[in-house]
Design an enzyme around this catalytic site. Structure first.
Site, PDB file in Angstrom:
ATOM      1  N   ASP A  51      33.142  52.842  40.883  1.00 56.68           N
ATOM      2  CA  ASP A  51      32.900  54.099  40.392  1.00 56.68           C
ATOM      3  C   ASP A  51      31.581  54.760  41.201  1.00 56.68           C
ATOM      4  OD1 ASP A  51      32.718  56.039  38.293  1.00 56.68           O
ATOM      5  OD2 ASP A  51      31.521  55.066  36.903  1.00 56.68           O
ATOM      6  N   LYS A  66      37.168  55.876  42.279  1.00 55.68           N
ATOM      7  CA  LYS A  66      36.706  56.908  41.751  1.00 55.68           C
ATOM      8  C   LYS A  66      35.847  57.697  42.838  1.00 55.68           C
ATOM      9  CE  LYS A  66      36.741  56.258  36.760  1.00 55.68           C
ATOM     10  NZ  LYS A  66      35.684  56.548  35.340  1.00 55.68           N
TER      11      LYS A  66
HETATM   12  P1  IMP Z   1      29.884  51.208  39.474  1.00 58.53           P
HETATM   13  O1  IMP Z   1      28.836  50.306  39.393  1.00 58.53           O
HETATM   14  O2  IMP Z   1      29.525  52.407  38.932  1.00 58.53           O
HETATM   15  O3  IMP Z   1      30.647  51.272  40.720  1.00 58.53           O
HETATM   16  O4  IMP Z   1      30.974  50.555  38.266  1.00 58.53           O
HETATM   17  C1  IMP Z   1      31.858  49.668  38.572  1.00 58.53           C
HETATM   18  C2  IMP Z   1      32.058  48.834  36.838  1.00 58.53           C
HETATM   19  O5  IMP Z   1      32.073  50.044  35.874  1.00 58.53           O
HETATM   20  C3  IMP Z   1      33.432  48.687  37.220  1.00 58.53           C
HETATM   21  O6  IMP Z   1      33.647  47.349  37.380  1.00 58.53           O
HETATM   22  C4  IMP Z   1      33.896  48.811  35.641  1.00 58.53           C
HETATM   23  O7  IMP Z   1      33.528  47.529  34.791  1.00 58.53           O
HETATM   24  C5  IMP Z   1      33.235  49.567  35.255  1.00 58.53           C
HETATM   25  N1  IMP Z   1      33.986  51.112  35.195  1.00 58.53           N
HETATM   26  C6  IMP Z   1      33.795  52.401  35.877  1.00 58.53           C
HETATM   27  N2  IMP Z   1      34.704  53.015  35.436  1.00 58.53           N
HETATM   28  C7  IMP Z   1      35.219  52.799  34.542  1.00 58.53           C
HETATM   29  C8  IMP Z   1      36.465  53.274  33.868  1.00 58.53           C
HETATM   30  O8  IMP Z   1      36.948  54.406  33.931  1.00 58.53           O
HETATM   31  N3  IMP Z   1      36.954  52.511  32.784  1.00 58.53           N
HETATM   32  C9  IMP Z   1      36.463  51.223  32.701  1.00 58.53           C
HETATM   33  N4  IMP Z   1      35.509  50.587  33.312  1.00 58.53           N
HETATM   34  C10 IMP Z   1      34.812  51.564  34.477  1.00 58.53           C
END
Ligand code: IMP
Length: 182
Positions: free
Chosen positions: A104, A132
């Site tokens: 994300d 994403k």
């Molecule tokens: P980042 O650190 O923002 O890249 O987030 C990564 C983590 O956020 C992932 O391992 C997921 O656990 C959670 N995450 C991000 N987007 C989603 C979503 O749409 N649904 C559920 N969990 C998400």
């Protein structure tokens, strides 16, 4: 109560996931021939993905796990990444493939990569079921093996949760807003 009723629409079906895992797994088997990689899964969300993906990697490999969390129950990343389980294997000189459910903002993986580099592995690559890209806040993250690109919506299923629920759904779907706006 049936969890399927909380899903607004299905984005990626179980058949699509299986087919993509086969492609990615076969590619990893070619790229890591004679390298005995470590599939380092990030708990808990990557378990269904690593299970399906690894079935198609027909070379010797090992499994290990790490736990990193940044959501703390909500639907947006806090940017505050907490590492609570470190890998048990010796990573020095090894080829590591981090296995994640979704990228994300990228904060989680950039933190994990930074930590893993301190163990001096031979290489680090990333395999993620979902990406994403429109949400990305770090720009130096390369996802070598990506399953599917999804829009900036909150998705659940195939390991992804909302408040620890929905992980067992066999597909990836968009959660109805009324579930998290309650
Ligand atoms: P980042 O650190 O923002 O890249 O987030 C990564 C983590 O956020 C992932 O391992 C997921 O656990 C959670 N995450 C991000 N987007 C989603 C979503 O749409 N649904 C559920 N969990 C998400």
């Amino acid at each position: 109560m049936n969890l399927n009723n909380d899903i607004k629409k299905i984005l990626v079906t179980n058949e699509q996931i299986e087919a993509r895992c086969k492609e990615l797994g076969e590619q990893i088997a070619i790229d890591y021939e004679d390298k005995k990689p470590i599939l380092l899964s990030l708990l808990r969300g990557s378990i269904p993905f690593v299970t399906t993906l690894s079935k198609y990697i027909s070379i010797p490999l090992e499994f290990d796990y790490m736990k990193a969390s940044s959501y703390h129950g909500g639907t947006s990343s806090t940017g505050n990444v907490a590492i609570s389980v470190l890998p048990a294997s010796k990573l020095e000189g090894r080829h590591v493939i981090i296995v994640e459910d979704i990228v994300d903002t990228g904060f989680t993986l950039s933190t994990v990569v930074k930590i893993l580099k301190s163990y001096n592995p031979a290489s680090i690559e990333i395999a993620s079921l979902l990406d994403k890209p429109s949400m990305r806040k770090v720009d130096d993250l390369k996802i070598k093996y990506n399953g599917f690109v999804v829009p900036a919506e909150f998705v659940v299923g195939y390991g992804l949760d909302y408040n620890e629920l929905y992980r067992q759904l066999p597909y990836v779907g968009v959660l109805k807003e009324e579930i998290y706006n309650k």
